[in-house]
Design an enzyme around this catalytic site. Structure first.
Site, PDB file in Angstrom:
ATOM      1  N   LYS A 112      36.807  54.600  46.709  1.00 53.67           N
ATOM      2  CA  LYS A 112      35.566  55.347  46.465  1.00 53.67           C
ATOM      3  C   LYS A 112      35.645  56.756  47.035  1.00 53.67           C
ATOM      4  O   LYS A 112      35.076  57.689  46.479  1.00 53.67           O
ATOM      5  CB  LYS A 112      34.357  54.592  47.036  1.00 53.67           C
ATOM      6  CG  LYS A 112      34.104  53.290  46.286  1.00 53.67           C
ATOM      7  CD  LYS A 112      32.651  52.888  46.249  1.00 53.67           C
ATOM      8  CE  LYS A 112      32.507  51.679  45.327  1.00 53.67           C
ATOM      9  NZ  LYS A 112      31.166  51.148  45.257  1.00 53.67           N
ATOM     10  N   LYS A 194      40.405  45.727  37.664  1.00 56.45           N
ATOM     11  CA  LYS A 194      39.301  44.756  37.658  1.00 56.45           C
ATOM     12  C   LYS A 194      38.148  45.263  36.794  1.00 56.45           C
ATOM     13  O   LYS A 194      37.945  46.478  36.659  1.00 56.45           O
ATOM     14  CB  LYS A 194      38.837  44.430  39.083  1.00 56.45           C
ATOM     15  CG  LYS A 194      37.823  45.374  39.659  1.00 56.45           C
ATOM     16  CD  LYS A 194      37.165  44.831  40.920  1.00 56.45           C
ATOM     17  CE  LYS A 194      36.046  45.785  41.300  1.00 56.45           C
ATOM     18  NZ  LYS A 194      34.772  45.221  41.603  1.00 56.45           N
ATOM     19  N   LYS A 197      31.610  47.996  36.831  1.00 54.56           N
ATOM     20  CA  LYS A 197      30.527  48.714  36.137  1.00 54.56           C
ATOM     21  C   LYS A 197      30.619  50.216  36.345  1.00 54.56           C
ATOM     22  O   LYS A 197      30.011  50.978  35.615  1.00 54.56           O
ATOM     23  CB  LYS A 197      29.148  48.170  36.515  1.00 54.56           C
ATOM     24  CG  LYS A 197      28.824  48.109  37.995  1.00 54.56           C
ATOM     25  CD  LYS A 197      27.377  47.616  38.173  1.00 54.56           C
ATOM     26  CE  LYS A 197      27.208  46.524  39.204  1.00 54.56           C
ATOM     27  NZ  LYS A 197      27.623  46.771  40.543  1.00 54.56           N
TER      28      LYS A 197
HETATM   29  P1  ATP Z   1      31.173  48.881  41.194  1.00 59.14           P
HETATM   30  O1  ATP Z   1      32.154  48.946  40.092  1.00 59.14           O
HETATM   31  O2  ATP Z   1      29.931  49.682  40.973  1.00 59.14           O
HETATM   32  O3  ATP Z   1      31.785  49.045  42.562  1.00 59.14           O
HETATM   33  P2  ATP Z   1      31.329  46.163  40.748  1.00 59.14           P
HETATM   34  O4  ATP Z   1      31.190  46.011  39.298  1.00 59.14           O
HETATM   35  O5  ATP Z   1      32.685  46.082  41.353  1.00 59.14           O
HETATM   36  O6  ATP Z   1      30.606  47.442  41.183  1.00 59.14           O
HETATM   37  P3  ATP Z   1      29.773  44.900  42.843  1.00 59.14           P
HETATM   38  O7  ATP Z   1      28.328  45.151  42.758  1.00 59.14           O
HETATM   39  O8  ATP Z   1      30.548  45.683  43.837  1.00 59.14           O
HETATM   40  O9  ATP Z   1      30.417  45.042  41.401  1.00 59.14           O
HETATM   41  O10 ATP Z   1      30.049  43.349  43.091  1.00 59.14           O
HETATM   42  C1  ATP Z   1      29.118  42.320  43.070  1.00 59.14           C
HETATM   43  C2  ATP Z   1      29.833  40.992  43.186  1.00 59.14           C
HETATM   44  O11 ATP Z   1      30.614  40.768  42.022  1.00 59.14           O
HETATM   45  C3  ATP Z   1      30.818  40.925  44.374  1.00 59.14           C
HETATM   46  O12 ATP Z   1      30.790  39.628  44.926  1.00 59.14           O
HETATM   47  C4  ATP Z   1      32.147  41.203  43.732  1.00 59.14           C
HETATM   48  O13 ATP Z   1      33.214  40.619  44.451  1.00 59.14           O
HETATM   49  C5  ATP Z   1      31.975  40.533  42.379  1.00 59.14           C
HETATM   50  N1  ATP Z   1      32.811  41.184  41.362  1.00 59.14           N
HETATM   51  C6  ATP Z   1      32.758  42.475  40.977  1.00 59.14           C
HETATM   52  N2  ATP Z   1      33.659  42.732  40.014  1.00 59.14           N
HETATM   53  C7  ATP Z   1      34.305  41.561  39.791  1.00 59.14           C
HETATM   54  C8  ATP Z   1      35.354  41.169  38.904  1.00 59.14           C
HETATM   55  N3  ATP Z   1      35.901  42.034  38.076  1.00 59.14           N
HETATM   56  N4  ATP Z   1      35.766  39.887  38.935  1.00 59.14           N
HETATM   57  C9  ATP Z   1      35.215  38.977  39.778  1.00 59.14           C
HETATM   58  N5  ATP Z   1      34.221  39.289  40.642  1.00 59.14           N
HETATM   59  C10 ATP Z   1      33.758  40.554  40.657  1.00 59.14           C
END
Ligand code: ATP
Ligand code: LTN
Length: 327
Positions: A112, A194, A197
């Site tokens: 980040k 991964k 969003k």
């Molecule tokens: P950002 O991309 O804005 O950092 P994100 O999409 O990675 O957000 P978070 O809000 O950080 O999502 O994560 C919420 C939950 O979803 C956490 O427990 C995280 O481990 C899980 N998570 C996020 N992305 C994945 C993924 N691609 N596969 C499995 N679990 C995920």
């Protein structure tokens, strides 16, 4: 005694299938057998710039999504982090028990920081310490999260052990809980990254509020591997990912799904995967739309959650403050 669990998500945009499969699906499965706390971590979201109206909307949309996905506010405690001031109080205290070096090693921070070069803040740096406070206040046995959060939970354990060693048993040392399948759902347009969003294009993720035509388009465009066999094997990362999604949104195992598409090629597989996702999302979206139209109901759920969470959190915070000698 029921096991206590705690987890949280940032209100930084609509949830995607990775969030559901990696995290929330387990929350739902655990809600009957445990004493669960699920948080909307709005103070984590402001570690990067946010538009106030968007943040406000995202908080309420996330609350609606928690319920739409099947979390029952009568069984679990749903609350907003900023409603419980013990989180920021304990975070300050834990900052004084965290080392610069261990925070500098956090991969999410490094990623980040690179993205927000000009405006990388101290908040982004101490983000994992606020997460440690979120967790430790509730004395959970388990923290159900996707794989990317493992490092943060390990840091939480280290900080808690350090505090306990110096002041005596204060915090329960929590275990991380990942799903057996789908702890890391990959991006549809790049199976080495991964699903996220905050990705640069929307093609890589399926939002839980994507309409059917968008789901169909995104799945049809998803990257596949060479060959035409529908198989979850190490040299087919894209197909493995699509099969992991397929099994998560249906009652079928990966083996059963592979059998369905022997000799069929990718075309029919992708079309039926998209249809399965659309069917899976339909009831969630119906419930979500209904809740979004009733903000007073959401407010009531968050108010009740605030009350319950504050009571539990305050007990830990008072204990910590007593041990430090500030009460
Ligand atoms: P950002 O991309 O804005 O950092 P994100 O999409 O990675 O957000 P978070 O809000 O950080 O999502 O994560 C919420 C939950 O979803 C956490 O427990 C995280 O481990 C899980 N998570 C996020 N992305 C994945 C993924 N691609 N596969 C499995 N679990 C995920
Ligand atoms: N860092 C997590 C969100 C988060 C969290 C928590 C998860 C903040 N506090 C406490 C579990 C427990 C993320 O980015 N997904």
């Amino acid at each position: 005694m029921k096991q206590r669990i705690l987890s949280g998500i940032q209100p930084s945009g609509a949830l995607h299938l990775g969030n559901y499969i990696g995290a929330i699906r387990q929350w739902k499965d655990l809600q009957d057998s445990s004493d669960a706390f699920f948080c909307i971590v709005d103070y984590h979201a402001i570690t990067v710039p946010q538009d106030p109206q968007d943040l406000y909307d995202n908080i309420h949309q996330l609350a609606a999504m928690y319920v739409a996905i099947g979390l029952d506010p009568n069984k679990v405690t749903l609350f907003k982090q900023s409603d419980v001031s013990a989180h920021t109080e304990l975070a300050w205290i834990l900052n004084c028990f965290s080392h610069m070096g261990e925070l500098e090693r956090m991969t999410q921070y490094k990623d980040k920081k690179a993205k927000h070069k000009q405006r990388s803040t101290v908040g982004l740096f101490t983000y994992p310490v606020l997460m440690a406070a979120d967790i430790l206040l509730y004395q959970p046995h388990l923290v159900p999260v996707g794989e990317d959060q493992k490092q943060h939970v390990e840091l939480t354990r280290n900080i808690a052990e350090r505090f306990n060693q110096r002041y005596g048993e204060t915090f329960r040392i929590p275990d991380v809980l990942h799903p057996k399948q789908g702890a890391r759902i990959m991006s549809l347009d790049d199976p080495t990254k991964k699903m996220s969003k905050s990705a640069t294009t929307e093609r890589g993720y399926i939002s839980l509020i994507d309409p059917p035509d968008v789901v169909m388009k995104k799945v049809k465009r998803a990257v596949t591997d060479s060959g035409d066999e529908v198989k979850a094997v190490a040299d087919k990362p894209a197909l493995t990912n699509l099969l992991t999604i397929y099994t998560a949104v249906t009652a079928k195992s990966i083996g059963e799904i592979e059998q369905l598409y022997v000799g069929q090629g990718y075309g029919r597989f992708k079309k039926e995967l998209a249809e399965a996702i659309i069917e899976f999302l339909r009831p969630i979206q119906e419930k979500y739309n209904e809740l979004i139209d009733h903000p007073a109901e959401l407010q009531k759920i968050l108010e009740a959650g605030k009350e319950k969470a504050s009571t539990v959190a305050q007990i830990t915070l008072d204990d910590v403050k007593t041990k430090l000698g500030v009460i």
